[in-house]
Design a protein around this motif. Structure first.
Motif, short mmCIF file in Angstrom:
data_model
loop_
_atom_site.label_atom_id
_atom_site.label_comp_id
_atom_site.label_asym_id
_atom_site.label_seq_id
_atom_site.Cartn_x
_atom_site.Cartn_y
_atom_site.Cartn_z
N PRO A 130 -11.17 -3.06 -0.35
CA PRO A 130 -11.83 -1.76 -0.58
C PRO A 130 -11.02 -0.90 -1.55
O PRO A 130 -9.86 -0.59 -1.28
CB PRO A 130 -11.87 -1.13 0.81
N SER A 131 -11.63 -0.53 -2.68
CA SER A 131 -10.87 0.13 -3.74
C SER A 131 -10.62 1.61 -3.44
O SER A 131 -9.53 2.12 -3.68
CB SER A 131 -11.59 -0.02 -5.07
N THR A 132 -11.64 2.32 -2.92
CA THR A 132 -11.43 3.76 -2.74
C THR A 132 -10.35 4.04 -1.71
O THR A 132 -9.66 5.05 -1.79
CB THR A 132 -12.73 4.46 -2.30
N PHE A 133 -10.19 3.11 -0.74
CA PHE A 133 -9.16 3.33 0.26
C PHE A 133 -7.77 3.30 -0.37
O PHE A 133 -6.85 3.98 0.07
CB PHE A 133 -9.26 2.29 1.38
N ARG A 134 -7.61 2.50 -1.42
CA ARG A 134 -6.28 2.36 -2.05
C ARG A 134 -5.97 3.53 -2.99
O ARG A 134 -4.83 3.69 -3.41
CB ARG A 134 -6.23 1.07 -2.86
N ASP A 135 -6.99 4.30 -3.36
CA ASP A 135 -6.81 5.36 -4.35
C ASP A 135 -6.64 6.69 -3.61
O ASP A 135 -7.56 7.16 -2.94
CB ASP A 135 -8.06 5.39 -5.24
N TRP A 136 -5.46 7.31 -3.74
CA TRP A 136 -5.19 8.50 -2.92
C TRP A 136 -6.10 9.67 -3.29
O TRP A 136 -6.30 10.58 -2.48
CB TRP A 136 -3.71 8.92 -3.03
N HIS A 137 -6.69 9.66 -4.51
CA HIS A 137 -7.61 10.74 -4.87
C HIS A 137 -8.74 10.86 -3.84
O HIS A 137 -9.12 11.96 -3.44
CB HIS A 137 -8.25 10.48 -6.23
N TYR A 138 -9.27 9.70 -3.43
CA TYR A 138 -10.41 9.71 -2.51
C TYR A 138 -9.97 10.16 -1.12
O TYR A 138 -10.68 10.89 -0.44
CB TYR A 138 -11.06 8.33 -2.48
N LEU A 139 -8.76 9.71 -0.71
CA LEU A 139 -8.25 10.17 0.59
C LEU A 139 -8.05 11.68 0.58
O LEU A 139 -8.38 12.38 1.55
CB LEU A 139 -6.93 9.46 0.92
N ALA A 140 -7.54 12.21 -0.54
CA ALA A 140 -7.34 13.66 -0.64
C ALA A 140 -8.68 14.39 -0.60
O ALA A 140 -8.82 15.44 0.03
CB ALA A 140 -6.58 13.99 -1.93
N ALA A 141 -9.71 13.79 -1.25
CA ALA A 141 -11.03 14.44 -1.28
C ALA A 141 -11.62 14.55 0.12
O ALA A 141 -12.14 15.61 0.51
CB ALA A 141 -11.97 13.66 -2.20
N VAL A 142 -11.52 13.47 0.92
CA VAL A 142 -12.10 13.56 2.26
C VAL A 142 -11.24 14.41 3.18
O VAL A 142 -11.75 15.10 4.07
CB VAL A 142 -12.38 12.17 2.89
N GLY A 143 -9.92 14.40 2.99
CA GLY A 143 -9.06 15.29 3.77
C GLY A 143 -9.42 16.74 3.52
O GLY A 143 -9.55 17.55 4.46
N ALA A 144 -9.60 17.08 2.24
CA ALA A 144 -9.99 18.46 1.90
C ALA A 144 -11.35 18.80 2.50
O ALA A 144 -11.55 19.89 3.05
CB ALA A 144 -10.02 18.63 0.38
N ALA A 145 -12.29 17.85 2.43
CA ALA A 145 -13.63 18.10 2.99
C ALA A 145 -13.53 18.35 4.49
O ALA A 145 -14.22 19.22 5.03
CB ALA A 145 -14.55 16.92 2.70
N GLY A 146 -12.66 17.59 5.18
CA GLY A 146 -12.47 17.79 6.61
C GLY A 146 -11.94 19.18 6.92
O GLY A 146 -12.44 19.87 7.81
N LEU A 147 -10.93 19.61 6.17
CA LEU A 147 -10.34 20.93 6.42
C LEU A 147 -11.33 22.05 6.11
O LEU A 147 -11.45 23.02 6.87
CB LEU A 147 -9.06 21.10 5.59
N VAL A 148 -12.06 21.91 5.00
CA VAL A 148 -13.06 22.94 4.66
C VAL A 148 -14.12 23.03 5.75
O VAL A 148 -14.53 24.12 6.15
CB VAL A 148 -13.70 22.62 3.28
N LEU A 207 0.83 -1.20 0.00
CA LEU A 207 0.00 0.00 0.00
C LEU A 207 0.87 1.25 0.00
O LEU A 207 2.04 1.21 0.39
CB LEU A 207 -0.95 0.00 1.20
N GLY A 208 0.29 2.36 -0.42
CA GLY A 208 1.03 3.61 -0.53
C GLY A 208 1.31 4.23 0.83
O GLY A 208 0.82 3.76 1.86
N PRO A 209 2.14 5.30 0.86
CA PRO A 209 2.52 5.91 2.14
C PRO A 209 1.34 6.52 2.91
O PRO A 209 1.28 6.36 4.13
CB PRO A 209 3.54 6.99 1.73
N ALA A 210 0.42 7.21 2.21
CA ALA A 210 -0.71 7.79 2.94
C ALA A 210 -1.52 6.68 3.61
O ALA A 210 -1.90 6.79 4.79
CB ALA A 210 -1.60 8.59 1.98
N GLN A 211 -1.76 5.60 2.86
CA GLN A 211 -2.53 4.48 3.42
C GLN A 211 -1.79 3.85 4.60
O GLN A 211 -2.42 3.47 5.59
CB GLN A 211 -2.75 3.40 2.34
#
Lengths: 218, 218, 218
Positions: free
Chosen positions: C65-83, A122-126
């Motif tokens: 779980p596919s979205t967990f492996r894709d950093w785009h989705y992690l970035a999207a929820v991180g941004a939503a948290g900060l906003v 898995l990647g670093p963020a994960q």
């Protein structure tokens, strides 16, 4: 089943992991005794806090939960449940010692959790997130079962040390360094930050819009 | 998908399992009606109690959840949800009958849960735990969703019968005996202990430190 | 990782999915800010609402779980948290806009959730249920963590639009039609029903036995 960094003794690592699982189990068992759950509930809560973080980590990685298959971990949480059930007064007299062991558990689990995620590609963020989930997932579930908003989401510096510890091994791994020294460094940073947080009563900040009625939190 | 012990009729076993799932679903649906959830909430709670135990079991084994893939089980919990939604008064007049069916469901699910774990090569401790989780996981999630500390962790003799039933098939399996008679024996022991617990109002003990304000619990 | 229907642009679909994840994340982050969670809690709640539905869907399908492996989705929820953390007042002034985006997220996620289940060979009932779980699973977990009985089980027309949208793509798929137009139709039906529900204040009915103290709910 947990990957072993270079320069590490497998048996030592297993014992450290079991010690961490045991202290996590104590936190669940004691919370259950305080909430007046019965013997079965105390054992379940000990198992939940000791094992749920690692199980969630493995489900998110997409592999069968390893600690559940290893009877050592089941024995550790069973023992933690029984000690909590019979020993609440003795444990509360030694509360600082319990917290010290819990900080050790936190430090171990965030490092082994991140290492396991990296070992599965898995990647670093994960990896950092999974290090944190391994450490705090059980405590979140404990609070949900006891009908409380999870402490780790509201106050205290509990997740940040886990994130820091996981980040050290992850960054080292990304830089090509898998020597056990970085695992020790990560665990030490987590342990130190956690103790500092307890000692100073540190917390994460509230949102700016919620700080009106009180002195600023940071 | 559930392993069939020797000397058992597959169709009979499926029907018994569906009956167990249906009565678990009733327990979820009725709790939802009482908590004034809407039609959708009643259906969800019926599905949660009917299916979540088996789903958790399969995730812990590390295989795709089998009952979710089988439309028979979805139909059973859907029917349980609708019966709860429209039939609360009638069901509550027949409460002893509902409890009897629920005890039958408990007995079946703890035995098939443990058998499934053994069929996938898990050890005896894991098989007993998974038998219990199959039986009580749904009820725990029901209480969490309705914002209660799970009943099974606080009072009542609900988990112990499941552990006993799962233990019988597990011990028989470890001793090399896979005949269906041991499944019947395990289910019978679970069923009997559960009814005895209801009849006598038995509970697991509280921790010694918590028994001060009341007569001893055991 | 999400299956792409014929006649669809992959990049467009990814962006739409990320927008949906982001608005789900906002709903979690804002709920956390209102409940006075700290920065870490706000980020966790944003991640839970943005990702837990899809993670649960994938666990029920039996794949990592596919979205967990894709950093785009992690970035999207991180941004939503900060906003959410910094922007509660601004977001609440634009509440109708947030609801509009949330309805878009709902529409997208129910359709892609059902499509993914179908792509893995699950049956039509499972696909519709997984479309709904993808959409509402995160919100249910948000309410459980904040110690509320999940809104979606009690009031509001939130799950029904998701079921309708998932049903359109599922029925089309069963009839052999996999053209993207049916995905658009399903998403449109979900979006329209959701907005109608908000506008008219529609809810699912309560059980007949619970309607005594009030005017009929339907």
């Amino acid at each position: 089943m947990i990957p072993v960094p270079h320069g590490f003794d497998v048996t030592l690592l297993l014992w450290l992991n079991l010690a961490g699982t045991f202290t996590f189990g104590l936190s669940g068992g004691l919370a259950a005794v305080r909430a007046r759950l019965d013997l079965f509930g105390v054992l379940v809560l000990a198992a939940v806090v000791g094992l749920a973080g690692g199980i969630t980590r493995d489900l998110l990685i997409g592999v069968p939960p390893s600690t559940f298959r290893d009877w050592h971990y089941l024995a550790a949480v069973g023992a933690a449940g029984l000690v909590s059930f019979f020993g609440r007064p003795a444990l509360e007299r030694r509360w600082r010692l319990v917290q010290l062991f819990d900080a050790m558990g936190l430090a171990l689990v965030c490092v082994t959790g991140a290492s396991r995620a990296l070992a599965f590609g898995l990647g670093p963020a994960q990896a950092i997130i999974l290090g944190a989930i391994s450490s705090i997932g059980g405590g979140i579930l404990r609070d949900v079962l006891l009908r409380q908003v999870p402490t780790v989401l509201r106050q205290d510096l509990y997740a940040v040390p886990a994130v820091l510890g996981a980040a050290v091994v992850t960054i080292a791994h990304e830089a090509g360094a898998t020597h056990g020294a970085f695992a020790v460094l990560g665990a030490g940073l987590c342990f130190g930050t956690r103790l500092l947080g307890i000692h100073r009563g540190l917390s994460m900040p509230l949102a700016p819009s919620e700080r009106r009625d009180e002195p600023p939190a940071d």
